[in-house]
Design a protein around this motif. Sequence first.
Motif, PDB file in Angstrom:
ATOM      1  N   GLY A 184     -22.892 -20.985 -67.586  1.00 55.57           N
ATOM      2  CA  GLY A 184     -23.442 -20.254 -66.449  1.00 55.57           C
ATOM      3  C   GLY A 184     -23.435 -21.027 -65.153  1.00 55.57           C
ATOM      4  N   ARG A 185     -23.054 -22.298 -65.179  1.00 53.40           N
ATOM      5  CA  ARG A 185     -22.985 -23.075 -63.946  1.00 53.40           C
ATOM      6  C   ARG A 185     -21.530 -23.168 -63.481  1.00 53.40           C
ATOM      7  NH1 ARG A 185     -28.177 -25.921 -63.800  1.00 53.40           N
ATOM      8  NH2 ARG A 185     -29.137 -25.598 -65.851  1.00 53.40           N
ATOM      9  N   THR A 186     -21.353 -23.340 -62.189  1.00 55.65           N
ATOM     10  CA  THR A 186     -20.023 -23.537 -61.628  1.00 55.65           C
ATOM     11  C   THR A 186     -19.664 -25.005 -61.826  1.00 55.65           C
ATOM     12  OG1 THR A 186     -20.403 -21.802 -59.993  1.00 55.65           O
ATOM     13  CG2 THR A 186     -18.610 -23.359 -59.551  1.00 55.65           C
ATOM     14  N   THR A 187     -18.695 -25.271 -62.700  1.00 59.37           N
ATOM     15  CA  THR A 187     -18.392 -26.645 -63.093  1.00 59.37           C
ATOM     16  C   THR A 187     -16.943 -26.975 -62.796  1.00 59.37           C
ATOM     17  OG1 THR A 187     -20.025 -26.497 -64.893  1.00 59.37           O
ATOM     18  CG2 THR A 187     -18.425 -28.286 -65.018  1.00 59.37           C
ATOM     19  N   LEU A 188     -16.734 -28.121 -62.160  1.00 60.73           N
ATOM     20  CA  LEU A 188     -15.387 -28.649 -61.939  1.00 60.73           C
ATOM     21  C   LEU A 188     -15.284 -29.957 -62.709  1.00 60.73           C
ATOM     22  CD1 LEU A 188     -12.611 -28.533 -60.639  1.00 60.73           C
ATOM     23  CD2 LEU A 188     -13.584 -29.569 -58.580  1.00 60.73           C
ATOM     24  N   LEU A 189     -14.385 -29.997 -63.685  1.00 65.15           N
ATOM     25  CA  LEU A 189     -14.232 -31.130 -64.595  1.00 65.15           C
ATOM     26  C   LEU A 189     -12.889 -31.813 -64.366  1.00 65.15           C
ATOM     27  CD1 LEU A 189     -14.856 -32.770 -67.270  1.00 65.15           C
ATOM     28  CD2 LEU A 189     -13.714 -30.889 -68.479  1.00 65.15           C
ATOM     29  N   ILE A 190     -12.921 -33.104 -64.079  1.00 64.97           N
ATOM     30  CA  ILE A 190     -11.699 -33.909 -64.039  1.00 64.97           C
ATOM     31  C   ILE A 190     -11.529 -34.580 -65.395  1.00 64.97           C
ATOM     32  CG2 ILE A 190     -10.725 -36.054 -63.141  1.00 64.97           C
ATOM     33  CD1 ILE A 190     -11.665 -35.303 -60.428  1.00 64.97           C
ATOM     34  N   THR A 191     -10.332 -34.481 -65.953  1.00 62.05           N
ATOM     35  CA  THR A 191     -10.056 -35.119 -67.229  1.00 62.05           C
ATOM     36  C   THR A 191      -8.578 -35.470 -67.321  1.00 62.05           C
ATOM     37  OG1 THR A 191     -10.145 -34.854 -69.636  1.00 62.05           O
ATOM     38  CG2 THR A 191      -9.750 -32.866 -68.351  1.00 62.05           C
ATOM     39  N   HIS A 192      -8.283 -36.512 -68.090  1.00 57.36           N
ATOM     40  CA  HIS A 192      -6.899 -36.839 -68.418  1.00 57.36           C
ATOM     41  C   HIS A 192      -6.496 -36.251 -69.762  1.00 57.36           C
ATOM     42  CE1 HIS A 192      -7.159 -40.187 -65.384  1.00 57.36           C
ATOM     43  NE2 HIS A 192      -5.931 -39.769 -65.176  1.00 57.36           N
ATOM     44  N   ASP A 193      -7.439 -35.623 -70.449  1.00 58.34           N
ATOM     45  CA  ASP A 193      -7.254 -35.218 -71.840  1.00 58.34           C
ATOM     46  C   ASP A 193      -6.969 -33.716 -71.934  1.00 58.34           C
ATOM     47  OD1 ASP A 193      -7.402 -34.662 -74.517  1.00 58.34           O
ATOM     48  OD2 ASP A 193      -9.332 -35.624 -74.857  1.00 58.34           O
ATOM     49  N   PRO A 194      -5.721 -33.310 -72.235  1.00 62.27           N
ATOM     50  CA  PRO A 194      -5.426 -31.883 -72.347  1.00 62.27           C
ATOM     51  C   PRO A 194      -6.295 -31.167 -73.380  1.00 62.27           C
ATOM     52  CG  PRO A 194      -3.384 -33.127 -72.214  1.00 62.27           C
ATOM     53  CD  PRO A 194      -4.485 -34.128 -72.380  1.00 62.27           C
ATOM     54  N   MET A 195      -6.599 -31.823 -74.506  1.00 62.95           N
ATOM     55  CA  MET A 195      -7.455 -31.196 -75.513  1.00 62.95           C
ATOM     56  C   MET A 195      -8.842 -30.912 -74.947  1.00 62.95           C
ATOM     57  SD  MET A 195      -8.140 -30.036 -78.552  1.00 62.95           S
ATOM     58  CE  MET A 195      -6.892 -30.599 -79.731  1.00 62.95           C
ATOM     59  N   GLU A 196      -9.410 -31.875 -74.226  1.00 66.66           N
ATOM     60  CA  GLU A 196     -10.729 -31.689 -73.627  1.00 66.66           C
ATOM     61  C   GLU A 196     -10.714 -30.514 -72.653  1.00 66.66           C
ATOM     62  OE1 GLU A 196     -13.637 -34.937 -72.747  1.00 66.66           O
ATOM     63  OE2 GLU A 196     -12.774 -34.693 -70.738  1.00 66.66           O
ATOM     64  N   ALA A 197      -9.690 -30.474 -71.810  1.00 68.38           N
ATOM     65  CA  ALA A 197      -9.580 -29.380 -70.845  1.00 68.38           C
ATOM     66  C   ALA A 197      -9.501 -28.033 -71.553  1.00 68.38           C
ATOM     67  CB  ALA A 197      -8.355 -29.597 -69.964  1.00 68.38           C
ATOM     68  N   CYS A 198      -8.707 -27.964 -72.616  1.00 66.19           N
ATOM     69  CA  CYS A 198      -8.524 -26.696 -73.332  1.00 66.19           C
ATOM     70  C   CYS A 198      -9.790 -26.285 -74.083  1.00 66.19           C
ATOM     71  CB  CYS A 198      -7.353 -26.805 -74.294  1.00 66.19           C
ATOM     72  SG  CYS A 198      -5.751 -26.920 -73.471  1.00 66.19           S
ATOM     73  N   ARG A 199     -10.563 -27.229 -74.539  1.00 66.38           N
ATOM     74  CA  ARG A 199     -11.799 -26.897 -75.254  1.00 66.38           C
ATOM     75  C   ARG A 199     -12.886 -26.397 -74.306  1.00 66.38           C
ATOM     76  NH1 ARG A 199     -14.895 -30.392 -78.938  1.00 66.38           N
ATOM     77  NH2 ARG A 199     -15.486 -28.312 -79.654  1.00 66.38           N
ATOM     78  N   LEU A 200     -12.950 -26.968 -73.075  1.00 71.20           N
ATOM     79  CA  LEU A 200     -14.123 -26.763 -72.228  1.00 71.20           C
ATOM     80  C   LEU A 200     -13.924 -25.784 -71.076  1.00 71.20           C
ATOM     81  CD1 LEU A 200     -15.556 -30.387 -71.899  1.00 71.20           C
ATOM     82  CD2 LEU A 200     -16.048 -28.634 -73.600  1.00 71.20           C
ATOM     83  N   ALA A 201     -12.694 -25.629 -70.597  1.00 72.24           N
ATOM     84  CA  ALA A 201     -12.492 -24.909 -69.344  1.00 72.24           C
ATOM     85  C   ALA A 201     -12.095 -23.456 -69.550  1.00 72.24           C
ATOM     86  CB  ALA A 201     -11.434 -25.619 -68.505  1.00 72.24           C
ATOM     87  N   HIS A 202     -12.486 -22.625 -68.585  1.00 71.91           N
ATOM     88  CA  HIS A 202     -12.000 -21.252 -68.536  1.00 71.91           C
ATOM     89  C   HIS A 202     -10.607 -21.209 -67.910  1.00 71.91           C
ATOM     90  CE1 HIS A 202     -16.417 -20.856 -68.735  1.00 71.91           C
ATOM     91  NE2 HIS A 202     -16.180 -19.727 -69.369  1.00 71.91           N
ATOM     92  N   GLY A 203     -10.385 -22.071 -66.900  1.00 77.38           N
ATOM     93  CA  GLY A 203      -9.088 -22.154 -66.235  1.00 77.38           C
ATOM     94  C   GLY A 203      -8.746 -23.596 -65.932  1.00 77.38           C
ATOM     95  N   LEU A 204      -7.437 -23.900 -65.887  1.00 76.37           N
ATOM     96  CA  LEU A 204      -6.972 -25.270 -65.721  1.00 76.37           C
ATOM     97  C   LEU A 204      -5.972 -25.355 -64.578  1.00 76.37           C
ATOM     98  CD1 LEU A 204      -5.877 -25.782 -69.456  1.00 76.37           C
ATOM     99  CD2 LEU A 204      -8.186 -26.045 -68.569  1.00 76.37           C
TER     100      LEU A 204
END
Length: 250
Positions: A184-204
Motif C-alpha cells: 500500500g505504500r509507494t515504493t521505489l527499490l534499487i537492486t542489482h538482483d533480478p530475482m529480488e526485483a521480480c519477487r517484490l515489484a509490480h513494475g521494473l
Amino acid sequence: MSEGFHHIAPPALEMRGLALRYAGQPLFEGLTMSVPAGCCTALLGASGVGKTSLLRIAAGLATPDAGSVQASDGLPLAGRIAWMGQQDLLYPWARVLENVTIGSRLRGERADKPRALTLLEAVGLRGWERALPKELSGGMRQRVALARTLYEDRPVVLMDEPFSALDAITRAAMQTLAARLLTGRTTLLITHDPMEACRLAHGLYVLSGRPARLGKEIFVPGMPPRAPDDAGVLRIQGELLRVLLAGSAA
C-alpha cells in the motif's frame, strides 16, 4: 495499509526531465519516470549508471541540474518519505527499541513505544528490544532497520539495495517480510538482483547507457511477494538478465 497503522494515502512520484552531471560527464539527461501510487517499482542497472543518484534526488538529498520530482497530489514530498539503505546504520550505543524510534528522538517527539514493539513483533524481534546492535546478526540488524523505516509511517519508501549484504536464505525471508509490510505504500527499490526485483515489484525498469536512459517498463504477473520458482518470476528474470547483459556489453 500495513499492520493497521494510519498512514496518508500514498501519492505517485513524478520525475520529469531530470539531468545530472558527475565529474563533468552527464549521468542522465531529460530522464522521466513515474512510480505508481501504492505500488513497488524496481530499478536495475549496472554499478555507476546513476541509480543511487536518482534515488537521492527523489529523496531530496541531492539537487538535479534540471528537472523536478513531484508528488501526484501536488503536496510537498518533504516529511512524507522514509529511506532504507544497504547498510542498517544502527546507532551502536542505542538499544533495538531506541534505534527503531530514533526518528522521534531526533525530531524532539515522544516515542510511540507500543507501535515500535508491535513492529518489532512483526519483524520477528519481540524480546530483543533491549539488545545492542553488536548482539544481533546481520539479518536481525536489517530487520531492525526495516522496523525503523516502517515506524516512520511514511506513504513513500525509497530503498537502496537494502538486502544485498545478507545471505541468500535471510535475504529471501526479508524480501517476503518487506513485501508484506510495505503493501500500500509507494515504493521505489534499487537492486542489482533480478530475482529480488521480480519477487517484490509490480513494475521494473532497467537504467543503462551514458547518459543513462530508462528501458520500457516490464510487468511481472501476480502480486508480490511472489514465489522464487513462480513461472512468471523465472520468465521475467531471464528477460532481465538478457537486458542487463546486453547493456553491460554495449
